[in-house]
Design a protein around this motif. Structure first.
Motif, PDB file in Angstrom:
ATOM      1  N   THR A 129      31.637 -22.669  16.119  1.00 26.41           N
ATOM      2  CA  THR A 129      30.432 -21.843  16.212  1.00 26.41           C
ATOM      3  C   THR A 129      30.386 -21.097  17.550  1.00 26.41           C
ATOM      4  O   THR A 129      30.611 -21.674  18.608  1.00 26.41           O
ATOM      5  N   SER A 130      30.081 -19.802  17.479  1.00 23.67           N
ATOM      6  CA  SER A 130      30.054 -18.960  18.679  1.00 23.67           C
ATOM      7  C   SER A 130      28.864 -18.010  18.618  1.00 23.67           C
ATOM      8  O   SER A 130      28.451 -17.568  17.540  1.00 23.67           O
ATOM      9  N   TYR A 131      28.350 -17.686  19.793  1.00 18.72           N
ATOM     10  CA  TYR A 131      27.255 -16.713  19.907  1.00 18.72           C
ATOM     11  C   TYR A 131      27.625 -15.723  21.006  1.00 18.72           C
ATOM     12  O   TYR A 131      27.934 -16.111  22.131  1.00 18.72           O
ATOM     13  N   VAL A 132      27.558 -14.438  20.663  1.00 20.65           N
ATOM     14  CA  VAL A 132      27.893 -13.370  21.600  1.00 20.65           C
ATOM     15  C   VAL A 132      26.741 -12.375  21.634  1.00 20.65           C
ATOM     16  O   VAL A 132      26.347 -11.839  20.590  1.00 20.65           O
ATOM     17  N   GLY A 133      26.179 -12.136  22.827  1.00 22.55           N
ATOM     18  CA  GLY A 133      25.146 -11.116  22.952  1.00 22.55           C
ATOM     19  C   GLY A 133      23.773 -11.655  23.264  1.00 22.55           C
ATOM     20  O   GLY A 133      23.607 -12.775  23.751  1.00 22.55           O
ATOM     21  N   LYS A 134      22.766 -10.840  22.967  1.00 19.60           N
ATOM     22  CA  LYS A 134      21.391 -11.155  23.343  1.00 19.60           C
ATOM     23  C   LYS A 134      20.857 -12.358  22.566  1.00 19.60           C
ATOM     24  O   LYS A 134      20.953 -12.412  21.348  1.00 19.60           O
ATOM     25  N   TRP A 135      20.230 -13.281  23.291  1.00 19.18           N
ATOM     26  CA  TRP A 135      19.715 -14.520  22.729  1.00 19.18           C
ATOM     27  C   TRP A 135      18.173 -14.505  22.729  1.00 19.18           C
ATOM     28  O   TRP A 135      17.535 -14.633  21.716  1.00 19.18           O
ATOM     29  N   HIS A 136      17.582 -14.378  23.881  1.00  9.58           N
ATOM     30  CA  HIS A 136      16.126 -14.250  24.084  1.00  9.58           C
ATOM     31  C   HIS A 136      15.341 -15.457  23.584  1.00  9.58           C
ATOM     32  O   HIS A 136      14.192 -15.346  23.146  1.00  9.58           O
TER      33      HIS A 136
END
Length: 482
Positions: A129-136
């Motif tokens: 699992t990966s997350y790239v970019g704006k989270w907020h």
């Protein structure tokens, strides 16, 4: 012969694991910020010419790669932000819960530690699992690169908590904002110096492709959250001049002195914008959309080149829309269509037929249970506010036109609304109820609430809205006045 058994056993186990991995669909989510539906060709194709050309005839940006996702999969015509503001919409999408239950009902409020995201569920089911970019979703930290709380996204080096930075740079210790401060201390974007390697959209897509290359031989879940086309309205060359030939007309719904307007439109200290439309800002907005589309093309090509198309679910969506001067307002936060309704397109060749349309209404609270359902992931141990609509997506029907009413809310408890495929009822302590007929009045200018012909429709929507408000602990109910 006996000595070969361990080798044979190992080979069988390897093949079994490989087949299991191949059975699991990959998940790739492309998510934008403050994205107006009229700038996406696939959505313009669902509108009348008058609706599609809100800023003038042929004043459009072409989006062939985004359109391809819809043409090769399913387009949801009526997908809504649970609350049309960044943080609460994202919180619902991640958790399948309404914002008030996540700890993030308004901007910059962090997720509660104990909430479970679809990222965590997929990680527990063997996904990378990966997350790239704006989270907020990590509070007020800005930019807040790589937050310590990962919520199941094991690779979050390129996660940015908040801010709409236009240029990024990677160093040994992580990512930094590659912009300079002006005399007022603001980070300034220099369009002449930023290129396809440093501009944020390109930068993030490059990193997403790098992760996909690393994970392509195992089940993966990657969410790419691009901060554009949210303002500031600036984009790199050549996109910054690509639409200089266009002249944008004022939207038909632009506010004029004396116009009847709902009480929930004029937020405290926020008057209607009666100034002429800013041509350069609109041209730059179009440029940001075009840059996004070209980068989506790069991603789709990677999947094609690596034989990942068939078994990868590709989703394109946004956290909320942008009114772009309709009703005399910019940005979001209101129940009008171009603020609250968002793109939702999904391609999954293995299970979902091409050119499918879902007219039924959904909200971001439906995202997590629905996507887990499509992926065949057991969700019996979890409680969601949203519905699992997997059967609507995987059915053989080309059009799903069943009716459903969803509940959406304002982050600051100014209004709540019930929406289905045609009607929208907005209730607020600042005005009488407003009932829109989106088929007869797509510009949302007429209140049909007191029209005798709409009495039964208003009653039906109220009878569906108030139980949902009670069930999901709507704060406005506690304040009264609705």
């Amino acid at each position: 012969m006996m000595k070969t058994y361990p080798l044979v056993t190992a080979l069988v186990l390897f093949c079994s694991c490989l087949l299991q991995a191949q059975d699991k669909p990959n998940l790739l989510i492309i998510h934008t910020d403050e994205h107006n539906l009229r700038t996406i060709g696939a959505y313009r194709n669902t509108m009348s010419e008058e609706q599609a050309m809100m800023w003038g005839k042929d004043v459009i940006v072409e989006t062939p790669h985004l359109d391809r996702i819809a043409n090769e999969g399913v387009l949801c015509k009526n997908w809504y932000a649970t609350s049309p503001v960044c943080t609460p919409s994202r919180a619902s999408m991640m958790t399948g819960l309404y914002p008030v239950a996540t700890g993030s009902p308004v901007n910059d409020m962090p997720l509660n530690d104990d909430v479970i995201t679809f990222g965590q569920i997929l990680k527990d089911n063997g996904y990378s699992t990966s997350y790239v970019g704006k989270w907020h979703l990590d509070g007020e930290d800005k930019p807040g690169f790589a937050p310590k709380r990962k919520f199941g996204f094991e690779h979050n080096r390129y996660m940015i908590n908040r801010g709409h930075w236009k240029a990024l740079k990677e160093e040994e210790n992580g990512v930094i904002v590659d912009q300079k401060k002006n005399k007022k201390g603001h980070m300034v974007f220099d369009q002449d110096k930023v290129d396809e390697k440093s501009f944020t959209t390109d930068f993030l897509v490059d990193r997403a492709l790098k992760i996909l290359e690393q994970d392509k031989d195992k089940p993966f879940c990657l969410m790419l959250s691009i901060p554009d086309p949210h303002g500031p309205n600036q984009v790199r060359a050549p996109y910054n001049t690509m639409y200089d030939h266009l002249t944008f007309e004022e939207p038909r719904t632009i506010y004029k002195e004396g116009d009847l307007s709902p009480g929930w439109v004029a937020r405290k200290g926020k008057k209607h914008n009666t100034k002429p439309i800013k041509q350069n800002a609109m041209r730059q907005y179009y440029g940001m959309v075009k840059c996004i589309d070209d980068n989506v093309g790069r991603i789709l090509k990677f999947l094609e080149d690596n034989d990942l198309e068939k078994n990868t679910i590709v989703i394109f969506t946004s956290d909320h829309g942008d009114l772009l001067r309709e009703h005399g307002k910019d940005n979001k936060g209101l129940p009008y269509e171009m603020s609250a309704r968002v793109a939702f397109m999904l391609r999954y060749p293995s299970k979902i037929k091409k050119n499918k349309t879902i007219q039924k209404a959904f909200s971001m609270a439906d995202f997590t249970p629905t996507i887990l359902g499509i992926m065949g992931v057991d969700q019996s141990a979890y409680t969601f506010h949203g519905a699992n609509a997997a059967k609507d997506f995987t059915s053989k029907k080309s059009v799903i036109d069943m009716d459903r009413t969803v509940y959406i809310t304002n982050a600051r408890s100014k209004w709540v609304a019930a929406v289905d495929a045609r009607y929208k009822l907005v209730v607020s302590p600042s005005d009488e109820p407003w009932l829109f007929d989106l088929e007869k009045d797509p510009d949302e200018l007429v209140n049909y609430y007191n029209d005798p012909e709409y009495k039964s429709i208003a009653k039906r929507l109220k009878d569906e809205l108030y139980p949902q408000m009670k069930e999901f602990d709507e704060p406005l109910l506690k304040k009264g006045g609705i």
